[in-house]
Design an enzyme around this catalytic site. Structure first.
Site, short mmCIF file in Angstrom:
data_model
loop_
_atom_site.label_atom_id
_atom_site.label_comp_id
_atom_site.label_asym_id
_atom_site.label_seq_id
_atom_site.Cartn_x
_atom_site.Cartn_y
_atom_site.Cartn_z
N ASP A 1 40.82 43.74 49.52
CA ASP A 1 41.93 43.93 48.58
C ASP A 1 42.75 45.15 48.98
OD1 ASP A 1 41.36 41.69 47.03
OD2 ASP A 1 39.89 42.77 45.84
N LYS B 1 37.25 38.30 52.65
CA LYS B 1 38.17 37.50 51.84
C LYS B 1 39.57 38.08 51.90
CE LYS B 1 38.42 37.62 47.17
NZ LYS B 1 39.79 37.55 46.62
N ASP C 1 41.73 33.09 50.62
CA ASP C 1 41.77 32.77 49.18
C ASP C 1 43.22 32.74 48.70
OD1 ASP C 1 41.03 32.37 46.55
OD2 ASP C 1 40.57 34.48 46.19
N LEU C 2 43.94 31.69 49.09
CA LEU C 2 45.36 31.59 48.70
C LEU C 2 45.56 30.61 47.55
CD1 LEU C 2 47.05 31.71 52.25
CD2 LEU C 2 46.53 33.59 50.70
N LYS C 3 44.49 29.99 47.09
CA LYS C 3 44.52 29.11 45.92
C LYS C 3 45.69 28.12 45.98
CE LYS C 3 42.19 32.42 42.89
NZ LYS C 3 42.15 33.62 43.77
N GLY D 1 34.00 43.64 46.06
CA GLY D 1 35.04 44.53 46.58
C GLY D 1 34.67 45.99 46.35
N ARG D 2 35.07 46.49 45.18
CA ARG D 2 34.95 47.93 44.92
C ARG D 2 33.55 48.53 44.99
NH1 ARG D 2 38.81 47.29 39.90
NH2 ARG D 2 37.79 45.26 40.06
O1 C5P Z 1 36.48 44.93 43.43
P1 C5P Z 1 35.81 43.74 42.85
O2 C5P Z 1 34.38 43.57 43.27
O3 C5P Z 1 35.98 43.63 41.36
O4 C5P Z 1 36.60 42.54 43.53
C1 C5P Z 1 36.43 41.23 43.12
C2 C5P Z 1 37.32 40.30 43.89
O5 C5P Z 1 37.14 39.01 43.31
C3 C5P Z 1 38.80 40.59 43.84
O6 C5P Z 1 39.37 40.15 45.07
C4 C5P Z 1 39.28 39.74 42.70
O7 C5P Z 1 40.62 39.33 42.83
C5 C5P Z 1 38.37 38.54 42.78
N1 C5P Z 1 38.20 37.84 41.52
C6 C5P Z 1 37.71 38.45 40.37
N2 C5P Z 1 37.54 37.74 39.21
C7 C5P Z 1 37.86 36.46 39.19
C8 C5P Z 1 38.35 35.82 40.32
C9 C5P Z 1 38.51 36.56 41.48
O8 C5P Z 1 37.39 39.63 40.36
N3 C5P Z 1 37.67 35.80 38.09
#
Ligand code: C5P
Length: 240
Positions: free
Chosen positions: A12, A34, A61-63, A215-216
């Protein structure tokens, strides 16, 4: 599946330079990278090349959600880019899903490469029951998610994205040959951030997740490599 192959790192970030920094830093410690709409809109196909040319796997992940002919074309382009996995909105309908799966199969056969996985997105977790009613969807949210998942599985979808909270009832509808991918993962030691309905890696695995988008908890960790290794250990000690 090896524990680290279950981890999808969410790239991200807003540009190619930052993406490159993460790919170099994390490399083979995770199974997947991703790429979402933000990064792809900024960096385009080059970011997919960056990942795949390092021998790593790209989850694009372009849905996709459009008429069947257009989605088929998008899937063919993504296969030519060598994306290994990509998403479509199940609400694009049966014909669209069929077109995506056919395009993925035909293009990969033509290129003599492994068939990419086409993953279905059911209802975005940002949508509430009221939002659905506003869109004219009469059935309860959960029933709607279940219905969409069933439809996609009937067409032979390769996997489903769902929230950790939905894992139990989605898992029972999805054949074992298809993968279930869940975001909203927070190890006990990490910050929650803006995620509300979260699960730890071990509870997600136990509830039936195959892959986890994270992600984070990795990118914001003081030592991302160490954070990944802790997650890998947690997954290894919590087989479904
Ligand atoms: O940083 P974090 O672990 O929250 O990142 C989660 C990833 O999953 C991000 O790319 C976010 O857009 C994606 N995502 C999400 N919740 C959803 C669908 C996708 O957090 N319901």
């Amino acid at each position: 599946m090896a524990a680290r192959d279950r981890i999808v790192f969410a790239l991200d970030v807003g540009d190619l330079a930052e993406a490159r920094m993460w790919v170099d830093r994390i490399g083979t410690r995770v199974g997947w990278f991703k790429v979402g709409l933000e990064l792809f809109s900024a960096a385009g196909p080059e970011v997919v090349h960056l990942i795949t040319s390092s021998g790593l796997k790209c989850f694009l992940d372009l849905k996709f959600h459009d008429i069947p002919n257009t989605v088929a074309g998008a899937v063919r382009s993504a296969v030519r880019l060598r994306a290994h996995m990509m998403t479509v909105h199940i609400s694009g309908g049966r014909e669209m899903i069929r077109a995506a799966l056919t395009a993925g199969r035909q293009e990969s056969e033509a290129l003599k490469i492994p068939r990419p996985k086409i993953i279905g997105v059911s209802v975005l977790t940002s949508l509430s029951q009221d939002d659905l009613s506003g869109l004219g969807v009469g059935r309860p949210l959960r029933e709607h998610v279940g219905g969409l998942v069933e439809l996609a599985c009937e067409e032979g979808i390769d996997g489903i994205v769902c929230s950790p909270a939905d894992l139990p009832f989605v898992r029972e509808k999805v054949p074992r040959t298809a993968v279930i991918i869940t975001p909203g993962i927070r190890p006990a030691w990490s910050e929650k951030g803006d995620q509300k309905r979260i699960a730890t890696p071990s509870s997600a695995i136990q509830a039936g997740a195959d892959l986890m988008v994270i992600g984070r908890p990795i990118s914001r960790a003081q030592d991302p490599a160490y954070a990944i290794e802790k997650i890998v250990e947690e997954i290894e000690s919590s087989r479904p």
